[in-house]
Design a protein around this motif. Sequence first.
Motif, mmCIF file in Angstrom:
data_model
loop_
_atom_site.group_PDB
_atom_site.id
_atom_site.type_symbol
_atom_site.label_atom_id
_atom_site.label_comp_id
_atom_site.label_asym_id
_atom_site.label_seq_id
_atom_site.Cartn_x
_atom_site.Cartn_y
_atom_site.Cartn_z
ATOM 1 N N VAL A 1 0.832 -1.208 0.000
ATOM 2 C CA VAL A 1 0.000 0.000 0.000
ATOM 3 C C VAL A 1 0.866 1.257 0.000
ATOM 4 O O VAL A 1 0.633 2.195 -0.779
ATOM 5 N N ILE A 2 1.886 1.289 0.856
ATOM 6 C CA ILE A 2 2.762 2.459 0.949
ATOM 7 C C ILE A 2 3.529 2.662 -0.354
ATOM 8 O O ILE A 2 3.696 3.804 -0.812
ATOM 9 N N SER A 3 3.983 1.577 -0.957
ATOM 10 C CA SER A 3 4.716 1.686 -2.221
ATOM 11 C C SER A 3 3.819 2.250 -3.320
ATOM 12 O O SER A 3 4.243 3.115 -4.101
ATOM 13 N N ILE A 4 2.584 1.783 -3.373
ATOM 14 C CA ILE A 4 1.634 2.274 -4.380
ATOM 15 C C ILE A 4 1.356 3.763 -4.164
ATOM 16 O O ILE A 4 1.300 4.548 -5.109
ATOM 17 N N ILE A 5 1.178 4.160 -2.897
ATOM 18 C CA ILE A 5 0.935 5.570 -2.579
ATOM 19 C C ILE A 5 2.093 6.435 -3.053
ATOM 20 O O ILE A 5 1.897 7.530 -3.598
ATOM 21 N N TYR A 6 3.308 5.942 -2.852
ATOM 22 C CA TYR A 6 4.508 6.682 -3.261
ATOM 23 C C TYR A 6 4.482 6.981 -4.760
ATOM 24 O O TYR A 6 4.664 8.130 -5.178
ATOM 25 N N PHE A 7 4.217 5.972 -5.566
ATOM 26 C CA PHE A 7 4.225 6.167 -7.011
ATOM 27 C C PHE A 7 3.022 6.992 -7.474
ATOM 28 O O PHE A 7 3.122 7.758 -8.440
ATOM 29 N N PHE B 1 0.702 12.337 -9.231
ATOM 30 C CA PHE B 1 -0.164 13.460 -8.898
ATOM 31 C C PHE B 1 0.576 14.791 -8.989
ATOM 32 O O PHE B 1 -0.012 15.808 -9.371
ATOM 33 N N ILE B 2 1.846 14.802 -8.612
ATOM 34 C CA ILE B 2 2.635 16.036 -8.728
ATOM 35 C C ILE B 2 2.660 16.494 -10.177
ATOM 36 O O ILE B 2 2.500 17.681 -10.483
ATOM 37 N N ALA C 1 10.692 14.255 -6.469
ATOM 38 C CA ALA C 1 10.478 12.837 -6.154
ATOM 39 C C ALA C 1 11.307 12.400 -4.965
ATOM 40 O O ALA C 1 10.866 11.569 -4.156
ATOM 41 N N ALA C 2 12.513 12.958 -4.812
ATOM 42 C CA ALA C 2 13.392 12.584 -3.698
ATOM 43 C C ALA C 2 12.791 12.994 -2.359
ATOM 44 O O ALA C 2 13.062 12.362 -1.336
ATOM 45 N N ILE C 3 11.973 14.038 -2.352
ATOM 46 C CA ILE C 3 11.329 14.467 -1.110
ATOM 47 C C ILE C 3 10.380 13.387 -0.601
ATOM 48 O O ILE C 3 10.202 13.207 0.607
ATOM 49 N N LEU C 4 9.789 12.652 -1.532
ATOM 50 C CA LEU C 4 8.794 11.634 -1.170
ATOM 51 C C LEU C 4 9.418 10.288 -0.809
ATOM 52 O O LEU C 4 8.695 9.331 -0.530
#
Length: 276
Positions: free
Chosen positions: A20-26, A31-32, A68-71
């Motif tokens: 779930v966390i990995s999917i949210i990351y991508f 979204f950005i 992306a590095a911030i996330l």
Amino acid sequence: MLRLLTIELQKLRYNRAAKVISIIYFILITFIALIASIEFNFGDFHFRLADQGIFNFPYIWHFNTYIAAILKLFLAIVIVSMMSNEYSYRTLKQNLIDGLSKKEFVLSKFLTVLLFSIISTIFIFAVSLILGFSFSDYNEVGIIFSDMEYVAAYFIKLVAFFSFCLFLGVLVKRSAFALGFLFVWFIGEKILWGILEYRLYKEKADSIMQFFPLEAMSNLIKEPFTRLGAVQSAANQLGENFTKDYNVSMLTIGIVLVWTALFLYWSYAILKKRDL
């Protein structure tokens, strides 16, 4: 090595939180890009970030990798929890009983770190290409694939940061405490930087702090906003002039790679001495 990676992927396969966390990351990275391309209308005033040149080649490589590095903290949670679960569910002890050496165990975790970093780098590369071809004013091949060092720096930054998280997971055992330790370390570096800047000149403080792990990782990809043409034009009108070096420094890469090797060695050294 494939066997070791397969073992780790099998564990992650049944870890719903990690998926779930990995999917949210991508999704957040995507979204950005979507938010940046949305047009905002305020009466007769129309504004869209994409029109400000943030998706122009080659600037997009700098901008997207920085954002992306911030996330990366989202995937860091996966790395830390992956290690803490080894202690919670006693899979680490079981792996050792089944014949896996401690060196192979650390290597299996590092291979997972590499896999996450590679997938994330390929994803940001693909997203940047799509956005660049959609919005960039420059589509010459030589321009498109210039400044690719930011993509390489992004990959190195992820590997180093995740290796740090792996080390904290081994050291602290509990994911919440490991993430807390990471935050304390981050604050500690900022406080130390403030003290050094107060006692010394800013240049001297920066030259010392560049050798600390999180600061070194941060220096891999410097902020891109003041590099944007619109920002520099506005600054020039106000009498300001940005002379910042935005290039990826080979010294910084060397420092980060040394820290990565140290984190892996310390992870192994802790496991080697610890009674499991």
